[in-house]
Write an enzyme that holds these catalytic residues in place. Structure first.
Site, PDB file in Angstrom:
ATOM      1  N   GLU A  33       1.687 -68.876   8.640  1.00 39.65           N
ATOM      2  CA  GLU A  33       2.455 -67.873   9.395  1.00 39.65           C
ATOM      3  C   GLU A  33       3.277 -66.972   8.484  1.00 39.65           C
ATOM      4  O   GLU A  33       3.833 -65.976   8.925  1.00 39.65           O
ATOM      5  CB  GLU A  33       3.343 -68.575  10.432  1.00 39.65           C
ATOM      6  CG  GLU A  33       4.625 -69.218   9.888  1.00 39.65           C
ATOM      7  CD  GLU A  33       4.419 -70.594   9.227  1.00 39.65           C
ATOM      8  OE1 GLU A  33       3.250 -70.986   9.012  1.00 39.65           O
ATOM      9  OE2 GLU A  33       5.436 -71.250   8.939  1.00 39.65           O
ATOM     10  N   HIS A  80       2.351 -72.255   4.373  1.00 33.26           N
ATOM     11  CA  HIS A  80       2.737 -71.705   5.676  1.00 33.26           C
ATOM     12  C   HIS A  80       1.839 -70.522   6.020  1.00 33.26           C
ATOM     13  O   HIS A  80       2.120 -69.401   5.572  1.00 33.26           O
ATOM     14  CB  HIS A  80       4.199 -71.269   5.645  1.00 33.26           C
ATOM     15  CG  HIS A  80       5.144 -72.422   5.560  1.00 33.26           C
ATOM     16  ND1 HIS A  80       5.710 -72.989   6.667  1.00 33.26           N
ATOM     17  CD2 HIS A  80       5.564 -73.161   4.510  1.00 33.26           C
ATOM     18  CE1 HIS A  80       6.465 -74.017   6.307  1.00 33.26           C
ATOM     19  NE2 HIS A  80       6.383 -74.136   4.994  1.00 33.26           N
ATOM     20  N   CYS A 113       2.553 -77.636   6.687  1.00 32.20           N
ATOM     21  CA  CYS A 113       3.570 -78.169   5.776  1.00 32.20           C
ATOM     22  C   CYS A 113       3.954 -79.588   6.197  1.00 32.20           C
ATOM     23  O   CYS A 113       3.131 -80.498   6.111  1.00 32.20           O
ATOM     24  CB  CYS A 113       4.776 -77.216   5.715  1.00 32.20           C
ATOM     25  SG  CYS A 113       5.931 -77.593   4.387  1.00 32.20           S
TER      26      CYS A 113
END
Lengths: 258, 205
Positions: free
Chosen positions: B186, B184, B83
């Site tokens: 994650e 993202h 990001c």
């Protein structure tokens, strides 16, 4: 194109997930971190964790619980309950939340929404609004402290104001429908989505996959949130997504789950 | 095989808990670096982040992490930007005029023509090029985005995948040992974890 989301909600009291009806008669549904990981694996697009006794008990959010849940989760985590300041919000974000929901504190101090949006960006500020239908004229009133306190605020007006102050998303719960599995209040959803363009999470009343389809297609919601239908295994996230996909709603396939 | 050592750079605006947990799930040994010494001996530098570039760059410069990142890259480390961490790779940002790391030619620009901003939520990543960073991730897989700005490289061939919101923008970028995702990983479920595992494998090879 942005995909519509299916979000299991974990209401936490005393460190355990509970679920009641119309915010009372709470029953135990398991360990928050465990359930969150299980729902993510089953295809949940996001998890909402609400510390439902923080505001009534006048205490801060349970950070240890947030961190324990965030560590096991590889989809977005939204946390609410007991956040009253930018410092409180920072602590919850540092514990691993992606978004923070404010509710009671924002009613008492609407400027909190603007301050949180300014410091952290509106993308992580969710304003949660609990409402109850007002019998006579068909409007809805906002309630505070987990449905305990009447505020006199009109729900549609409050949502519009919250969005203007910097809410990045609205989590709208019909207390009348909460835990009843009798369907979302579509009139409420339509009334709110007509006046704000921030994403709306519909909550309260999810009973069948068809209810979830209606909340999105007819109510205009960006996401549907449900607790008891998932906790009790009445419907799976996969079956909800299958119904949404069949109705032409773009969703993330469950095969892509964590 | 010794596990890959990864450092997550702390510039004050990232979800460190989830990035760390996801990298650990992807098989890396992870430390958090808020000082240059935190990058010593790591083979993967992960720069996460949400928000504006100017405060993040100011913090990297003040701590000396900007030069430490350059030095580690000279020593053969890989960079994975997530990001804001991807955007920081470019030369400058139109958001606030900030000068960025300048490791990749290009500019950070606002998303234009989008129905709604910020772009928040799950969206598809459309494959443009084959690359081992995307191995095992099908074309059109969904990933989780939270942003209003995008990095636009001068060299279009570094774009591995793109995403549509308003127009199309680069959502995965790779140039040599510089890797970046606008979404993202994650927070993108098993596909995101796979991408992180691919990045860890590249850095360990």
């Amino acid at each position: 194109m942005l995909l519509r989301r299916v979000i299991p909600c974990l209401d936490v009291a005393g460190g355990r997930v509970v679920k009641g009806t119309r915010f009372v008669d709470l029953r135990d549904a398991g360990d928050p971190a465990e359930l969150a990981a299980r729902y993510a694996a089953a295809g949940a697009d996001e998890i909402v964790l609400l510390d439902i006794t923080a505001a009534p008990e006048g205490r801060a959010t349970l950070l240890e619980l947030v961190e324990r849940t965030a560590r096991r989760l590889f989809v977005p985590l939204t946390v609410g309950g007991g956040v009253r300041s930018t410092a409180g919000m920072r602590a919850v974000l540092r514990a691993g939340a992606d978004k923070v929901a404010v509710n009671t504190a924002a009613i008492a101090d609407p400027g909190l929404i603007r301050r949180c949006a300014r410091v952290f960006g509106r993308q992580c500020v969710v304003v949660a609004v609990d409402v109850r239908a007002v019998s006579a004229d068909g409007g809805w009133e906002v309630l505070a402290r987990g449905g305990r306190d009447a505020t006199g605020l009109d729900a549609v007006a409050w949502v519009r104001r919250a969005a203007g102050l910097g809410a990045g998303e609205i989590l709208l719960t019909s207390i009348d429908r909460d835990g009843t599995r009798s369907g979302f209040d579509l009139d409420l959803l339509r009334a709110v989505t007509a006046v704000v363009d921030v994403p709306l999470i519909a909550s309260g009343g999810a009973g069948t996959p068809a209810d979830m389809v209606a909340a999105i297609v007819e109510g205009g919601a960006d996401a549907v949130l449900a607790a008891s239908v998932f906790h009790r295994g009445i419907h799976s996230i996969a079956s909800v997504k299958a119904a949404l996909a069949a109705a032409g709603v773009p969703v993330r396939p469950v095969e892509e789950a964590a | 095989m010794t596990p890959v050592r990864a450092a997550v750079v702390d510039h004050g605006a990232g979800n460190l808990v989830s990035v760390r947990a996801a990298l650990e799930a992807a098989g890396a040994v992870v430390t958090i670096a808020s000082r240059p010494s935190g990058l010593a001996g790591v083979s993967l530098i992960v720069v996460p982040g949400v928000g504006a570039s100017r405060p993040a760059m100011a913090r990297l410069r003040r701590s000396g992490l900007d030069d430490a990142i350059r030095a580690s890259l000279d020593d053969g480390a890989w960079y994975l930007g997530i990001c804001l961490g991807l955007q920081l790779l470019f030369e400058r940002s139109e958001e606030d005029g900030a000068e960025l790391l300048g490791l990749l030619g290009g500019t950070v620009r606002p998303i234009v023509g989008a129905p709604r901003l910020p772009h928040i939520g799950w969206n598809a990543i459309e494959r443009r090029r084959r690359h081992s960073l995307l191995e095992g991730i099908p074309d059109g897989a969904a990933a989780y985005f939270v942003h209003s700005f995008v990095g636009v490289p001068d060299d279009p061939s570094v774009v591995l995948a793109q995403t549509e919101h308003g127009g199309r923008f680069p959502s995965v970028v790779a140039s040599g040992r510089l890797l970046g995702t606008q979404f993202h990983p994650e927070r993108s479920g098993s596909r995101g974890l796979r991408l992180l595992a691919n990045a860890v494998a590249l850095a360990g090879a």
